[in-house]
Each structure stands twice: as structure tokens, then as C-alpha cells.
Design an enzyme around this catalytic site. Structure first.
Site, mmCIF file in Angstrom:
data_model
loop_
_atom_site.group_PDB
_atom_site.id
_atom_site.type_symbol
_atom_site.label_atom_id
_atom_site.label_comp_id
_atom_site.label_asym_id
_atom_site.label_seq_id
_atom_site.Cartn_x
_atom_site.Cartn_y
_atom_site.Cartn_z
ATOM 1 N N GLU A 22 66.939 40.874 17.583
ATOM 2 C CA GLU A 22 67.111 42.009 18.499
ATOM 3 C C GLU A 22 66.672 41.716 19.930
ATOM 4 O O GLU A 22 67.047 42.443 20.845
ATOM 5 C CB GLU A 22 66.376 43.236 17.971
ATOM 6 C CG GLU A 22 64.877 43.219 18.165
ATOM 7 C CD GLU A 22 64.337 44.626 18.402
ATOM 8 O OE1 GLU A 22 65.120 45.582 18.516
ATOM 9 O OE2 GLU A 22 63.113 44.748 18.492
ATOM 10 N N HIS A 51 66.620 47.452 19.780
ATOM 11 C CA HIS A 51 67.268 46.817 20.936
ATOM 12 C C HIS A 51 68.635 46.233 20.600
ATOM 13 O O HIS A 51 69.275 45.646 21.487
ATOM 14 C CB HIS A 51 66.371 45.724 21.517
ATOM 15 C CG HIS A 51 65.231 46.243 22.331
ATOM 16 N ND1 HIS A 51 65.423 46.961 23.493
ATOM 17 C CD2 HIS A 51 63.883 46.167 22.144
ATOM 18 C CE1 HIS A 51 64.238 47.299 23.992
ATOM 19 N NE2 HIS A 51 63.301 46.838 23.185
#
Length: 242
Positions: A22, A51
Site C-alpha cells: 500500500e 492507501h
């Protein structure tokens, strides 16, 4: 960094490798170009986190990547899925499930309730859970909640490896956070001077990824493929030659 992962996989005779991506694109999300680069490495499944939505080019094509999962407790209608089942070279099914915490995180369904729902759909004996949380208490609570029902519960998100790797009473391997792979001469991977500016001035400043003291962090788990119970967990935290 790529050579280091390959070295650890060969040295430890790893059958199945999971990587959290991420923060792969400068700390925020992942791109298709990075995914193409990672495809050359011995990685069986990828987890992510809050994210994963940061790079539009990847999100727009998310459905192409059936081995990249996002937290299962995100609302229905989002691209991607929360679990995947893939096989080792020896033909053993390994289920990988990701959940995201509620404490200090974007609002999502209750991860404990979603864990119950998801486990009903999984038939594999070997089950690895990535619990993506800010609060250590929530990660540890999930470990206890799933103890004996999954092979391992591993925390991600806070970037700092914890020294509490252990086997829980009913046979589940656990570590509150497996840490990050990146620069440890940093503040959670970013240049310290820029992070300090934010704290001292209370104003925004662009953060850049730090470049010094690169280390690979994670956990090495030995699991009985017949029962799904873990035999051992060892913390991995090794410096990458620069």
C-alpha cells in the site's frame, strides 16, 4: 531490495510469500508500473490498506490484479476483494484475508464481524490474516479473536516492527506489526527533516521517501499444512546492502 527478498526466500526455503504494497509508490499507494516490476519476484499474494486508493491508474485497473487484496470490510461496490486463495508450488491452498481496524482509521464495517463472515467462506486449512490497524490494542484483540481458527494474524500499517512475535494459546502465530521494508534512517520511511517541519510548524510540507539504512522487515512462519496450526514465527529484520 529485490535481490534481498529473493535471497531470504531461497535461504529459508519459503513456500508462500505475501507482501503489503500500500505504500510502494513513494509512500502512497501503488502504480501499474510498480506492479509490473514486482511481478518478477517470488510473491504469491499482495495485501494493501487504506492507501491502496491513492494512485488512480492502479485503481482504475484494479480488477486486473486478482492476487492483490484490499481490506474485506470496505463497503460493497469498491473495486478489488478482501481475500484470495492461491496455491504453493506443492499444491497447498493458502487463503489470505485482509481486514482494516476501526480505531483512528477511515470508517468501515466492524472488522470482527466481517472476519466471521469471511471465515465461513474459506475452506483452506492455511489462513493468513493481515490486520491493518493504527491501534495496537485492536490488532492484538483480533489475534485473540481468531486464535485457533487461522494460521497467523499479522499487523500492518504503523511501519514499526514490534518485538512481540509469538504463538497464541490455540496455535495462531501473531505479531502486532511486521514493520516496513524501506529506510529506517527516517520517520516511518520519510525524511526526518520534512516530518519535523510538520510537527514544529503545524503546516503542510511535502514528504519525500528517505534513502538511507534500507531494511527488509516481515515474519517467517512455519505452518502445519494438514491442521493449519503454526509451529513457529520468527521476526525478519535485515539490512539491505547499499
Amino acid at each position: 531490495m529485490h535481490h534481498k527478498l529473493e535471497h531470504v526466500v531461497d535461504r529459508e526455503r519459503v513456500d508462500f510469500t505475501i507482501v503489503n504494497i500500500e505504500n510502494a509508490a513513494g509512500g502512497f499507494g501503488v502504480t501499474e508500473a510498480i506492479m509490473e516490476e514486482l511481478s518478477e519476484l517470488p510473491i504469491n499474494a499482495y495485501t494493501s490498506g487504506n492507501h491502496i486508493w491513492d494512485k488512480k491508474d492502479f485503481v482504475d485497473n484494479y480488477d486486473r490484479y486478482d492476487h492483490v487484496i484490499r481490506p474485506a470490510n470496505y463497503p460493497a461496490g469498491n473495486p478489488g476483494k478482501g481475500r484470495v486463495v492461491r496455491q504453493t508450488a506443492g499444491g497447498v491452498d493458502v487463503a489470505v484475508l485482509q481486514l482494516m481496524g476501526n480505531v483512528f482509521m477511515p470508517p468501515c464495517d466492524n472488522p470482527f464481524h466481517v472476519a466471521e463472515r469471511e471465515l465461513k467462506e474459506i475452506t483452506a486449512k492455511v489462513i493468513i490474516v493481515d490486520i491493518h490497524c493504527e491501534a495496537t490494542s485492536e490488532k492484538q484483540a483480533m489475534g485473540r479473536h481468531l486464535d485457533g481458527r487461522v494460521s497467523a494474524v499479522l499487523g500492518t500499517h504503523t511501519h514499526v516492527p514490534t518485538a512481540d512475535e509469538r504463538l497464541l494459546p490455540n496455535g495462531t502465530a501473531f505479531q502486532t506489526d511486521v514493520g516496513m521494508t524501506g529506510a529506517y534512517d527516517s520517520v516511518i520511511g520519510f525524511r526526518p527533516d520534512e516530518v519535523l517541519y510538520r510537527f514544529l510548524q503545524n503546516t503542510p510540507r511535502k514528504l519525500e521517501v528517505a534513502k538511507r539504512d534500507i531494511r527488509l522487515s516481515g515474519a517467517l512462519i512455519e505452518i502445519d499444512e494438514e491442521t493449519g496450526r503454526a509451529h513457529s514465527i520468527v521476526r525478519i529484520h535485515e539490512r539491505v546492502e547499499e
